[in-house]
Design an enzyme around this catalytic site. Sequence first.
Site, PDB file in Angstrom:
ATOM      1  N   GLY A 188      -0.416   0.566  -2.040  1.00  0.00           N
ATOM      2  CA  GLY A 188      -0.354   0.023  -3.396  1.00  0.00           C
ATOM      3  C   GLY A 188      -0.360  -1.496  -3.422  1.00  0.00           C
ATOM      4  O   GLY A 188      -0.184  -2.171  -2.407  1.00  0.00           O
ATOM      5  N   ASP A 189      -0.616  -2.029  -4.580  1.00  0.00           N
ATOM      6  CA  ASP A 189      -0.490  -3.454  -4.898  1.00  0.00           C
ATOM      7  C   ASP A 189      -0.411  -3.477  -6.425  1.00  0.00           C
ATOM      8  O   ASP A 189      -0.031  -2.463  -7.038  1.00  0.00           O
ATOM      9  CB  ASP A 189      -1.694  -4.250  -4.344  1.00  0.00           C
ATOM     10  CG  ASP A 189      -1.470  -5.771  -4.374  1.00  0.00           C
ATOM     11  OD1 ASP A 189      -0.768  -6.281  -3.490  1.00  0.00           O
ATOM     12  OD2 ASP A 189      -1.976  -6.444  -5.296  1.00  0.00           O
TER      13      ASP A 189
ATOM     14  N   ASN B  87       6.911  -3.579  -9.280  1.00  0.00           N
ATOM     15  CA  ASN B  87       7.573  -3.012  -8.117  1.00  0.00           C
ATOM     16  C   ASN B  87       8.343  -4.064  -7.319  1.00  0.00           C
ATOM     17  O   ASN B  87       9.509  -3.864  -6.968  1.00  0.00           O
ATOM     18  CB  ASN B  87       6.524  -2.324  -7.232  1.00  0.00           C
ATOM     19  CG  ASN B  87       7.112  -1.824  -5.935  1.00  0.00           C
ATOM     20  OD1 ASN B  87       7.002  -2.466  -4.892  1.00  0.00           O
ATOM     21  ND2 ASN B  87       7.783  -0.690  -5.981  1.00  0.00           N
TER      22      ASN B  87
ATOM     23  N   SER C  58       5.331   0.294   5.233  1.00  0.00           N
ATOM     24  CA  SER C  58       4.132   1.149   5.261  1.00  0.00           C
ATOM     25  C   SER C  58       3.809   1.540   6.703  1.00  0.00           C
ATOM     26  O   SER C  58       3.441   2.688   6.980  1.00  0.00           O
ATOM     27  CB  SER C  58       2.931   0.401   4.672  1.00  0.00           C
ATOM     28  OG  SER C  58       2.936   0.457   3.264  1.00  0.00           O
TER      29      SER C  58
ATOM     30  N   LYS D  93      -5.046  -2.523   7.438  1.00  0.00           N
ATOM     31  CA  LYS D  93      -3.906  -2.072   6.629  1.00  0.00           C
ATOM     32  C   LYS D  93      -3.721  -3.061   5.496  1.00  0.00           C
ATOM     33  O   LYS D  93      -3.710  -4.288   5.710  1.00  0.00           O
ATOM     34  CB  LYS D  93      -2.623  -2.050   7.491  1.00  0.00           C
ATOM     35  CG  LYS D  93      -1.405  -1.567   6.732  1.00  0.00           C
ATOM     36  CD  LYS D  93      -1.325  -0.057   6.690  1.00  0.00           C
ATOM     37  CE  LYS D  93      -0.384   0.487   5.628  1.00  0.00           C
ATOM     38  NZ  LYS D  93      -0.994   0.624   4.297  1.00  0.00           N
TER      39      LYS D  93
ATOM     40  N   LYS E 110      -7.856  -5.267   2.533  1.00  0.00           N
ATOM     41  CA  LYS E 110      -7.407  -5.182   1.134  1.00  0.00           C
ATOM     42  C   LYS E 110      -8.526  -4.587   0.312  1.00  0.00           C
ATOM     43  O   LYS E 110      -9.697  -4.711   0.679  1.00  0.00           O
ATOM     44  CB  LYS E 110      -7.088  -6.592   0.606  1.00  0.00           C
ATOM     45  CG  LYS E 110      -6.190  -6.611  -0.611  1.00  0.00           C
ATOM     46  CD  LYS E 110      -4.735  -6.508  -0.224  1.00  0.00           C
ATOM     47  CE  LYS E 110      -3.831  -6.404  -1.414  1.00  0.00           C
ATOM     48  NZ  LYS E 110      -2.424  -6.590  -1.009  1.00  0.00           N
TER      49      LYS E 110
ATOM     50  N   LYS F 148       0.116 -11.787   7.830  1.00  0.00           N
ATOM     51  CA  LYS F 148       1.345 -11.099   7.435  1.00  0.00           C
ATOM     52  C   LYS F 148       1.598  -9.901   8.340  1.00  0.00           C
ATOM     53  O   LYS F 148       2.703  -9.710   8.859  1.00  0.00           O
ATOM     54  CB  LYS F 148       1.194 -10.625   5.984  1.00  0.00           C
ATOM     55  CG  LYS F 148       2.393  -9.914   5.411  1.00  0.00           C
ATOM     56  CD  LYS F 148       2.060  -9.141   4.130  1.00  0.00           C
ATOM     57  CE  LYS F 148       1.463 -10.037   3.070  1.00  0.00           C
ATOM     58  NZ  LYS F 148       1.370  -9.322   1.757  1.00  0.00           N
TER      59      LYS F 148
HETATM   60  P1  NDP Z   1       3.049  -4.406 -10.237  1.00  0.00           P
HETATM   61  O1  NDP Z   1       1.751  -3.992 -10.813  1.00  0.00           O
HETATM   62  O2  NDP Z   1       4.090  -3.386 -10.008  1.00  0.00           O
HETATM   63  O3  NDP Z   1       3.695  -5.584 -11.095  1.00  0.00           O
HETATM   64  C1  NDP Z   1       3.045  -6.803 -11.343  1.00  0.00           C
HETATM   65  C2  NDP Z   1       3.884  -7.577 -12.310  1.00  0.00           C
HETATM   66  O4  NDP Z   1       3.407  -8.914 -12.434  1.00  0.00           O
HETATM   67  C3  NDP Z   1       3.841  -6.967 -13.698  1.00  0.00           C
HETATM   68  O5  NDP Z   1       5.084  -7.137 -14.309  1.00  0.00           O
HETATM   69  C4  NDP Z   1       2.763  -7.794 -14.350  1.00  0.00           C
HETATM   70  O6  NDP Z   1       2.850  -7.821 -15.760  1.00  0.00           O
HETATM   71  C5  NDP Z   1       3.081  -9.159 -13.799  1.00  0.00           C
HETATM   72  N1  NDP Z   1       1.976 -10.097 -14.005  1.00  0.00           N
HETATM   73  C6  NDP Z   1       2.029 -11.226 -14.719  1.00  0.00           C
HETATM   74  N2  NDP Z   1       0.874 -11.846 -14.765  1.00  0.00           N
HETATM   75  C7  NDP Z   1       0.033 -11.123 -14.074  1.00  0.00           C
HETATM   76  C8  NDP Z   1      -1.338 -11.271 -13.769  1.00  0.00           C
HETATM   77  N3  NDP Z   1      -2.073 -12.293 -14.207  1.00  0.00           N
HETATM   78  N4  NDP Z   1      -1.891 -10.346 -13.005  1.00  0.00           N
HETATM   79  C9  NDP Z   1      -1.174  -9.307 -12.583  1.00  0.00           C
HETATM   80  N5  NDP Z   1       0.122  -9.105 -12.846  1.00  0.00           N
HETATM   81  C10 NDP Z   1       0.727 -10.002 -13.590  1.00  0.00           C
HETATM   82  O7  NDP Z   1       2.675  -5.138  -8.856  1.00  0.00           O
HETATM   83  P2  NDP Z   1       3.624  -5.454  -7.612  1.00  0.00           P
HETATM   84  O8  NDP Z   1       4.996  -5.721  -8.060  1.00  0.00           O
HETATM   85  O9  NDP Z   1       3.364  -4.427  -6.588  1.00  0.00           O
HETATM   86  O10 NDP Z   1       2.948  -6.795  -7.067  1.00  0.00           O
HETATM   87  C11 NDP Z   1       3.387  -8.091  -7.475  1.00  0.00           C
HETATM   88  C12 NDP Z   1       2.932  -9.112  -6.451  1.00  0.00           C
HETATM   89  O11 NDP Z   1       3.487  -8.790  -5.182  1.00  0.00           O
HETATM   90  C13 NDP Z   1       1.427  -9.197  -6.208  1.00  0.00           C
HETATM   91  O12 NDP Z   1       1.077 -10.531  -5.901  1.00  0.00           O
HETATM   92  C14 NDP Z   1       1.225  -8.332  -4.982  1.00  0.00           C
HETATM   93  O13 NDP Z   1       0.041  -8.683  -4.287  1.00  0.00           O
HETATM   94  C15 NDP Z   1       2.469  -8.696  -4.202  1.00  0.00           C
HETATM   95  N6  NDP Z   1       2.901  -7.745  -3.169  1.00  0.00           N
HETATM   96  C16 NDP Z   1       3.120  -6.435  -3.456  1.00  0.00           C
HETATM   97  C17 NDP Z   1       3.571  -5.580  -2.465  1.00  0.00           C
HETATM   98  C18 NDP Z   1       3.891  -4.157  -2.749  1.00  0.00           C
HETATM   99  O14 NDP Z   1       4.346  -3.480  -1.830  1.00  0.00           O
HETATM  100  N7  NDP Z   1       3.713  -3.647  -3.942  1.00  0.00           N
HETATM  101  C19 NDP Z   1       3.752  -6.041  -1.081  1.00  0.00           C
HETATM  102  C20 NDP Z   1       3.568  -7.463  -0.906  1.00  0.00           C
HETATM  103  C21 NDP Z   1       3.144  -8.256  -1.921  1.00  0.00           C
HETATM  104  P3  NDP Z   1       2.129  -6.710 -16.665  1.00  0.00           P
HETATM  105  O15 NDP Z   1       2.977  -5.487 -16.539  1.00  0.00           O
HETATM  106  O16 NDP Z   1       2.077  -7.302 -17.976  1.00  0.00           O
HETATM  107  O17 NDP Z   1       0.752  -6.517 -16.039  1.00  0.00           O
HETATM  108  O1  2IT Z   2       0.326  -7.321  -0.166  1.00  0.00           O
HETATM  109  C1  2IT Z   2       0.834  -6.400   0.500  1.00  0.00           C
HETATM  110  O2  2IT Z   2       1.336  -6.586   1.608  1.00  0.00           O
HETATM  111  C2  2IT Z   2       0.851  -5.055  -0.088  1.00  0.00           C
HETATM  112  N1  2IT Z   2       0.398  -4.880  -1.223  1.00  0.00           N
HETATM  113  C3  2IT Z   2       1.381  -3.897   0.695  1.00  0.00           C
HETATM  114  C4  2IT Z   2       0.334  -3.371   1.644  1.00  0.00           C
HETATM  115  C5  2IT Z   2       0.686  -2.104   2.368  1.00  0.00           C
HETATM  116  O3  2IT Z   2      -0.189  -1.654   3.110  1.00  0.00           O
HETATM  117  O4  2IT Z   2       1.780  -1.569   2.213  1.00  0.00           O
END
Ligand code: NDP
Ligand code: 2IT
Length: 443
Positions: free
Chosen positions: A164-165, A239, A375, A89, A125, A113
């Site tokens: 998603g990520d 997100n 999830s 997952k 992943k 995690k």
């Molecule tokens: P999004 O794509 O929704 O948002 C990422 C944000 O980070 C954007 O605003 C992006 O800017 C910014 N950013 C700045 N620098 C970077 C870079 N070098 N590379 C990528 N993004 C950058 O992603 P999420 O909010 O889903 O994810 C953010 C973090 O949280 C990641 O580390 C992800 O692995 C982690 N995460 C996400 C989960 C989820 O459920 N979505 C769960 C657990 C962890 P710009 O728009 O300019 O690209």
């Molecule tokens: O980093 C993370 O935990 C995620 N991007 C969410 C993974 C998931 O399966 O919901």
Amino acid sequence: MSYVSEVLQEVVRRNPGEAEFHQAAKEVLDSLQLAIDANPIYQKQGLLERLVEPERQIMFRVPWVDDEGKVRVNRGFRVQFNSAIGPYKGGLRLHPSVNLGIIKFLGFEQVFKNSLTGLPIGGGKGGSDFDPKGKSDREVMAFCQSFMTELYKYIGADVDVPAGDIGVGAREIGFLYGQYKRITGLYEGVLTGKGLTYGGSLARTQATGYGLIYMMEAMLAAKGIGLAGKTVVISGAGNVAIYAAEKAMALGAKVVSLSDSTGWVYDAEGIDLAAVKEIKEVRRGRLSEYKSYRPQAEYHDGKGVWSIPCDIALPCATQNELDGEDAKLLVKNGCIAVGEGANMPSTPEAVDVFLANKIYYVPGKAANAGGVATSALEMSQNSMRLSWTFEEVDARLKGIMVNIYHQISAAAEKYGVPDNFVAGANLAGFEKVADAMLAQGIV
Ligand code: NDP
Ligand code: 2IT
């Protein structure tokens, strides 16, 4: 040389060039030393050697045609890291920086995690170096369909369940799901983060950000500190960042910043989240547009949110976005707590600064586990062919985050490093996976 050091040396030798994977493996294994010393069986059973080697790594060509009729080729990845406690997952990341080392660091973190959530999910992943920025909906669909045309062979509701990520939200999950269903003929919970009309769970969109705040609330409450009235600095504007900001504000904190990969905003009176949602979720625009909604706010190009004085810092963008110098600045400006919405956003130097200065620091594998936990709740609902209300999912999410806080805090106590939540999270996450691996024999 210690068992842990030997294994780490082999990780570096056998996985050349995978800097982020080396970093994640070192952080976890260094913490596990305490458990390893106490349990010689782990070494005898080669547990660490097995833990750092993914069960399976899939890399594939993703050809698609852009709007000009040009053929494009990206590289797809799915790393199925560990299935000791459940089906693989973990999310899919679409970003030009994606390579095997990044997917492996994320998959490795995901194993621990997912264990912390208390739910039956293994770690994996995936993703691609495809850049969704500036692409039309048709181009994103063409990419997603091509990606799934290969990936479907390796996934399934009881096998591996992506989500998603970075760069993968509801739009991408929809295109991926449609293609999976078309190829296999199966209407099953093979992806999470789905839309509400086809099996998605209420509160999954909010879950990672809300979960991060529930974690910080629980951790601070244990120290007799409340969130209300605190100044919060958040990086990212995706997100995780948006829903962390939403919940922090709902609990009375003041969120004064957000950032994207181009720049950052500082809004001393508090971020206007409706404006951010309009820019980022509706128009897929840049944060530089924020000033047209809030002329009194500051916008700066480049990096800089960690220079803003705050009580609480929440890195929610990407790996290694907060370095040792940033950490020193946060401490100097009076920051008391750091919670990681992103995966591995703090460099090892930054983590050292937090721990040395007694900052309440909750690492990503504990603090952002609310996303994957929800999830797993989506998977349960799909299996039962039921949907729970928003309130029901949100209450379970909160219960899970509070429970994770208790687990990491208890593990830190048990091993004699109270309030070291890095060690606490790694040790608590490891124990369940290790026990399951030992029970299942050499596999
Ligand atoms: P999004 O794509 O929704 O948002 C990422 C944000 O980070 C954007 O605003 C992006 O800017 C910014 N950013 C700045 N620098 C970077 C870079 N070098 N590379 C990528 N993004 C950058 O992603 P999420 O909010 O889903 O994810 C953010 C973090 O949280 C990641 O580390 C992800 O692995 C982690 N995460 C996400 C989960 C989820 O459920 N979505 C769960 C657990 C962890 P710009 O728009 O300019 O690209
Ligand atoms: O980093 C993370 O935990 C995620 N991007 C969410 C993974 C998931 O399966 O919901």
